[in-house]
Design an enzyme around this catalytic site. Structure first.
Site: not given
Length: 181
Positions: A149-150
């Site tokens: 989850p950048c």
């Protein structure tokens, strides 16, 4: 088709990609943007929002992987079916990157669903407080959108900042996560 809410992943297992392992791909609808899912027999090695033509994404991955992804439904369908479940089991991610990049991506997977952090906080969690720029570069090279989850990493000011798949997709992912929390 996947529901509009984004469910949290319960846990991940991580494996390093072995150059020239066979890689398979398939495209799927997603409520935010259609996606390209790339897998090996060990797990997911790529998940791209299709913001460019499919061939462009496949060429990028072929360069990173050292092999050309092949269109085959078997493995991607298994993983896609798993991702659509309401209570997701452990997802196996096959990481394609340097050891430092892999450390950063694993740290991203520990950011709680529905929350955000900033680049400097990630560098501190890795006990490398002077590596904020290197952390940002590693985040930009993440090939497994949404699952790693950048999109949960913002500028220290709280502004969205950039996103490999486009700022609007980042914003939509964050909104969907907050609504499902």
């Amino acid at each position: 088709m996947m529901s509009h809410s984004i469910q949290p992943i319960s846990s991940f297992s991580f494996q390093a990609y072995r150059p020239h392992d066979p890689v398979y791909y398939a495209c799927y609808p997603h409520p935010i943007k259609d996606i390209l899912l790339l897998t090996t027999q060990k797990g997911i090695c790529g998940l791209h929002f299709l913001i460019q033509p499919l061939d462009t994404h496949l060429q990028l991955m072929a360069k990173s992987l050292g092999t050309t992804p092949q269109s085959k439904q078997t493995y991607p369908d298994i993983f896609w079916h798993t991702l659509q479940q309401a209570h997701l089991p452990t997802i196996s991610l096959v990481l394609v990157g340097t050891p430092f990049q892999q450390q950063v991506w694993q740290a991203l997977c520990r950011i709680p669903h529905g929350t955000t952090t900033h680049y400097q906080a990630i560098s501190h969690k890795l006990n490398k407080p002077q590596s904020t720029r290197a952390v940002a570069n590693a985040i930009a090279k993440n090939h497994i959108a949404w699952l790693i989850p950048c999109h949960r990493v913002l500028r220290k000011s709280g502004q969205l900042g950039g996103y490999r798949w486009g700022v609007q997709i980042k914003k939509n992912l964050l909104i969907a996560e907050r609504q499902s929390s």
